[in-house]
Design a protein around this motif. Structure first.
Motif, PDB file in Angstrom:
ATOM      1  N   ALA A  49      70.927  76.443  31.136  1.00 49.59           N
ATOM      2  CA  ALA A  49      70.012  75.361  30.792  1.00 49.59           C
ATOM      3  C   ALA A  49      70.196  74.904  29.354  1.00 49.59           C
ATOM      4  O   ALA A  49      69.606  73.920  28.937  1.00 49.59           O
ATOM      5  N   SER A  50      70.975  75.635  28.596  1.00 48.24           N
ATOM      6  CA  SER A  50      71.204  75.443  27.164  1.00 48.24           C
ATOM      7  C   SER A  50      69.964  75.787  26.342  1.00 48.24           C
ATOM      8  O   SER A  50      69.806  75.327  25.217  1.00 48.24           O
ATOM      9  N   ALA A  51      69.107  76.616  26.908  1.00 52.39           N
ATOM     10  CA  ALA A  51      67.970  77.090  26.124  1.00 52.39           C
ATOM     11  C   ALA A  51      68.412  78.163  25.139  1.00 52.39           C
ATOM     12  O   ALA A  51      67.821  78.340  24.085  1.00 52.39           O
ATOM     13  N   ARG A  70      73.951  68.183  23.512  1.00 51.33           N
ATOM     14  CA  ARG A  70      72.871  68.900  24.174  1.00 51.33           C
ATOM     15  C   ARG A  70      71.764  67.992  24.657  1.00 51.33           C
ATOM     16  O   ARG A  70      71.246  68.160  25.752  1.00 51.33           O
ATOM     17  N   ALA A  71      71.378  67.044  23.816  1.00 52.04           N
ATOM     18  CA  ALA A  71      70.229  66.208  24.180  1.00 52.04           C
ATOM     19  C   ALA A  71      70.501  65.465  25.481  1.00 52.04           C
ATOM     20  O   ALA A  71      69.656  65.402  26.371  1.00 52.04           O
ATOM     21  N   ARG A  74      70.368  67.882  28.412  1.00 52.67           N
ATOM     22  CA  ARG A  74      69.019  68.323  28.761  1.00 52.67           C
ATOM     23  C   ARG A  74      68.238  67.260  29.502  1.00 52.67           C
ATOM     24  O   ARG A  74      67.340  67.568  30.281  1.00 52.67           O
ATOM     25  N   ARG A  75      68.557  66.023  29.227  1.00 52.78           N
ATOM     26  CA  ARG A  75      67.882  64.943  29.933  1.00 52.78           C
ATOM     27  C   ARG A  75      68.118  65.055  31.437  1.00 52.78           C
ATOM     28  O   ARG A  75      67.293  64.657  32.249  1.00 52.78           O
ATOM     29  N   VAL A  77      68.659  67.842  33.053  1.00 47.12           N
ATOM     30  CA  VAL A  77      68.339  69.168  33.601  1.00 47.12           C
ATOM     31  C   VAL A  77      66.850  69.338  33.837  1.00 47.12           C
ATOM     32  O   VAL A  77      66.035  68.967  33.005  1.00 47.12           O
ATOM     33  N   PHE A  79      64.374  72.424  34.388  1.00 51.48           N
ATOM     34  CA  PHE A  79      64.451  73.874  34.206  1.00 51.48           C
ATOM     35  C   PHE A  79      63.125  74.523  34.565  1.00 51.48           C
ATOM     36  O   PHE A  79      62.067  74.112  34.103  1.00 51.48           O
ATOM     37  N   TYR A 103      60.304  62.631  28.489  1.00 47.97           N
ATOM     38  CA  TYR A 103      61.562  62.370  29.185  1.00 47.97           C
ATOM     39  C   TYR A 103      61.775  60.888  29.474  1.00 47.97           C
ATOM     40  O   TYR A 103      62.786  60.501  30.024  1.00 47.97           O
TER      41      TYR A 103
ATOM     42  N   LEU B  84      59.424  76.163  24.189  1.00 48.42           N
ATOM     43  CA  LEU B  84      60.698  76.033  24.888  1.00 48.42           C
ATOM     44  C   LEU B  84      60.734  74.730  25.662  1.00 48.42           C
ATOM     45  O   LEU B  84      61.742  74.023  25.692  1.00 48.42           O
ATOM     46  N   VAL B  87      61.573  72.093  23.311  1.00 49.00           N
ATOM     47  CA  VAL B  87      62.971  72.191  22.890  1.00 49.00           C
ATOM     48  C   VAL B  87      63.899  71.645  23.965  1.00 49.00           C
ATOM     49  O   VAL B  87      64.859  70.944  23.694  1.00 49.00           O
ATOM     50  N   MET B  88      63.579  71.984  25.206  1.00 46.98           N
ATOM     51  CA  MET B  88      64.435  71.581  26.322  1.00 46.98           C
ATOM     52  C   MET B  88      64.352  70.088  26.610  1.00 46.98           C
ATOM     53  O   MET B  88      65.212  69.524  27.257  1.00 46.98           O
ATOM     54  N   PRO B  90      64.380  66.015  25.896  1.00 50.21           N
ATOM     55  CA  PRO B  90      65.261  65.222  25.050  1.00 50.21           C
ATOM     56  C   PRO B  90      64.584  64.727  23.775  1.00 50.21           C
ATOM     57  O   PRO B  90      65.183  63.980  23.015  1.00 50.21           O
ATOM     58  N   GLU B 224      65.556  75.885  17.997  1.00 52.71           N
ATOM     59  CA  GLU B 224      66.240  76.421  19.164  1.00 52.71           C
ATOM     60  C   GLU B 224      66.047  77.909  19.292  1.00 52.71           C
ATOM     61  O   GLU B 224      65.952  78.602  18.298  1.00 52.71           O
ATOM     62  N   GLU B 225      66.046  78.353  20.512  1.00 48.04           N
ATOM     63  CA  GLU B 225      65.945  79.794  20.724  1.00 48.04           C
ATOM     64  C   GLU B 225      67.223  80.482  20.282  1.00 48.04           C
ATOM     65  O   GLU B 225      68.318  80.017  20.589  1.00 48.04           O
TER      66      GLU B 225
END
Lengths: 237, 225, 230
Positions: A49-51, A70-71, A74-75, A77, A79, A103, B84, B87-88, B90, B224-225
């Motif tokens: 998930a790139s967390a 990443r941004a 994540r759009r 994904v 999760f 989002y 989180l 963070v996740m 956008p 970020e984690e």
């Protein structure tokens, strides 16, 4: 569309969790990941998930390294993690509106209504999340993950806390979802439910995918997994 | 514009959440008042040269209670892994930073709105002798605290002994802001004009800008984690 | 990893040079440099106090640079350099503060003065300690390394503004205004100071290299995130 993890290495302090792990999922796949407790499923999901960043190795979407953009990744994904990622002092609706707004979901109001309907929380939309039962929280988390119509769904233990009706509900959503060129990766202790939707499977053991049959996982897969759990219980490794 | 929208959404969410529980606000305000009262015992019962210590007492109350409030606010966000979730998404991380700074600032201003009159009453001191200049300096000082505090709260979030850690890393960075804020508000409350404290005001502005800009740039890295 | 028996020639020469310079610095400070008129022999602490202070700030600069490089490159070795530099830096900073105090007492009859330089060094000490506490509280994690790097950068930017605000703060007050002993230095003193500073800088660099090396070894043995090649 293809999501690839290549040579993932991840450790925490002295402990190695994943080493030399590689995985590849294509659109239309519903990949079910199983493994004994502590095998690193959640860590892998977080990395996909790139967390979390892996210590080495990379995650790629269509040959492009995810960490570089990443941004954008994540759009796409959705999760679902172990923690609910929901604000307890907001209502279900407020939670969905918040994340939907972040989002940039279009026609948010109707989308929120649809999602609440789909997870069976239509009447509880204006209830504070802190008053929700475990199963309701899980259902709302699922709604949150699907809310922005992600191309890639990563679900860590989605069935946990769900009663039988909710399990069928989620299975139904997943089946419908996967028809539209999506990638789904899920982990599950509930083998039966997981296998019902799965088109592919993999066993995470010994820090990597130790067993990954071609095509839909069947009896062999189940047996392999059960014997591994058995082995772990008796301490043999 | 998604950037501004993100800021708006997060602030709105924080406000709604905080107003429903009043958890962070209540703890912060109570601690600040307790500190004032303790100082009353420490320096009283007759307060001679209050001019020398008034600003110091007030800023001690703000700084310590502010640190507590900061801890609470970020603790609440970490609950359920909501950080989180943020963070996740956008969402632009700089926007998240600014939104958090504004929320923390709102918390501090709320505390000040209560503490300043309380101080005036408890210590019989004309706190608002020159209203607008004093308000300006309190605002600038609070912005500095919010800017650095938000960054450090994020840096230390998730670590063991978070509250202690936050105090330890926050305090040395706060020194220039604290000195400038105490000096400027102290002199203003004692009757000086804004021109007299111009140097301190300039220092406050410089500090605020340095902290805001550097934190804004680096926030992505710590969140970020 | 090189074994100690196999240290290269230039490094060994450097070690010898360092040893010689430290001895020379001791000689120059105590014997060669003239005794200061007002403060007498106590003033000689100056040579080591300044050398330690210089290295404390150098260490901080090193943390700043290493932090930036670490965040840009994500190569673990830079995080180790920052951390080692912090540990050695805090030692030099403590020494600076102690020497400052020991000097202040006989010279100006106080244990501590709130002058700009000493106070800034004290704040610097707290930032160092904060950095180390942060590292210990976050374990050896990658997130902890990132967090500490940011602290190292912001801390470094903070130091000059601390200095200026303390200086303005001081000039508002009457009281013990302490400057360094006088304006000009007698010629012998200047040379002794330079030797001392150079000697201790070499010592500082040597210690940082040693500490970095030992940290890398221990990380390679136990952890994996630093030892893995990116």
């Amino acid at each position: 569309m293809e999501l690839t993890a290549r040579d993932i290495v991840k450790g925490f302090g002295d402990r190695v969790v994943l080493r030399g792990l590689s995985l590849s999922v294509r659109e239309g796949d519903v990949y079910v990941l199983v493994g004994p407790n502590g095998s690193g499923k959640t860590t892998l999901m977080n990395i996909l998930a790139s967390a979390t960043r892996p210590d080495s190795g990379r995650v790629m979407l269509d040959q492009e390294v995810v960490a570089a953009r990443r941004a954008e990744y994540r759009r796409k994904v959705g999760f679902l993690s172990h923690s609910s990622m929901l604000y307890s002092h907001l209502t279900a609706r407020e939670n969905l509106f918040f994340f939907g707004g972040l989002y940039g979901v279009s026609e948010l109001a109707s989308r929120v209504d649809i999602m609440l309907e789909q997870v069976g929380l239509r009447t509880d939309g204006d209830e504070l999340v802190r008053n929700f039962s475990r199963g309701m929280v899980q259902r709302l988390s699922i709604a949150r993950a699907f809310l922005h119509n992600p191309r890639i769904l990563l679900l860590d233990e989605p069935y946990s806390g769900l009663d039988q009706a909710a399990v069928s509900m989620l299975t139904g959503i997943l089946k419908k979802f996967s028809l539209h060129k999506r990638i789904v990766v899920l982990t599950s202790h509930n083998l039966e439910a997981g296998l019902e939707v799965a088109t592919r499977g993999g066993i995470l053991f010994g820090h990597r995918i130790s067993h990954e049959p071609e095509g839909k996982p069947g009896r062999g897969f189940v047996n392999e997994y059960l014997s591994l759990i058995g082995k772990k219980k008796h301490g043999a490794d | 514009m998604p950037f501004l929208k993100t800021i708006y959404l997060i602030i709105k969410k924080d406000f709604i959440s905080e107003v429903r529980t009043l958890e962070s606000v209540a703890a912060t305000v109570v601690l600040a008042l307790v500190i004032l009262v303790i100082c009353g015992f420490a320096f009283g019962p007759v307060f001679g040269d209050l001019e020398k210590v008034a600003a110091g007492i007030i800023w001690i109350a703000i700084a310590f209670s502010g640190t507590l409030g900061l801890s609470r606010m970020f603790g609440a966000e970490r609950e359920n892994g909501c950080f989180l979730g943020l963070v996740m998404s956008p969402a632009n991380k700089g926007a998240v930073y600014l939104a958090k700074v504004i929320t923390v600032l709102a918390l501090l201003l709320t505390v000040e709105v209560i503490v300043l009159p309380a101080f005036a009453v408890l210590f019989d001191y004309p706190v608002f002798r020159s209203f607008w200049p004093t308000t300006l300096c309190f605002l600038l000082g609070s912005i500095g605290f919010a800017a650095v505090g938000t960054m450090m709260a994020t840096v230390s979030s998730g670590a063991k002994r978070q509250e202690m850690l936050l105090s330890v890393i926050l305090f040395p960075l706060m020194v220039p802001v604290l000195i400038s804020a105490v000096r400027s508000t102290g002199q203003l409350m004692a009757g000086s004009s804004l021109a007299d404290v111009a140097n301190w005001v300039r220092m406050l502005v410089v500090c605020d800008m340095i902290f805001l800009v550097s934190s804004f740039i680096m926030y992505d890295l710590v969140i970020e984690e | 990893m090189r074994r100690d028996a196999g240290l290269s020639k230039p490094v060994r020469i450097l070690h010898v040079l360092e040893f010689v310079l430290v001895c020379l610095a001791l000689y120059m400070a105590f014997i060669y440099a003239p005794i200061e008129k007002e403060q007498g022999i106590v003033q000689k602490i100056f040579y080591f106090h300044v050398a330690a202070a210089w290295n404390a700030f150098l260490a901080f600069f090193l943390i700043f640079v290493a932090s930036i490089v670490y965040l840009a490159s994500r190569r673990g070795v830079w995080d180790v350099v920052a951390r080692a530099s912090c540990e050695i830096g805090v030692m030099f900073c403590t020494a600076t503060l102690l020497m400052g105090s020991l000097w202040a007492r006989p010279a100006w009859n106080v244990w501590w003065t709130w002058d700009a330089r000493l106070t800034t060094t004290l704040v610097l000490w707290f930032i160092y300690v904060g950095y180390l506490v942060l590292r210990s509280a976050t374990g050896d994690s990658e997130k902890g390394a990132r967090a500490a790097a940011v602290l190292g950068i912001i801390g470094f930017i903070d130091v000059p503004i601390v200095f200026f605000s303390v200086r303005w703060w001081r000039t508002m007050h009457t009281g013990i205004i302490v400057g360094r002993s006088g304006g000009g230095l007698a010629p012998g003193m200047g040379l002794a100071l330079m030797v001392s500073v150079t000697a201790f800088t070499l010592l500082f660099v040597h210690l940082v290299i040693l500490r970095t090396g030992s940290m890398r070894l221990s990380r390679a043995a136990t952890g994996i995130w630093m030892s893995v090649r990116r």
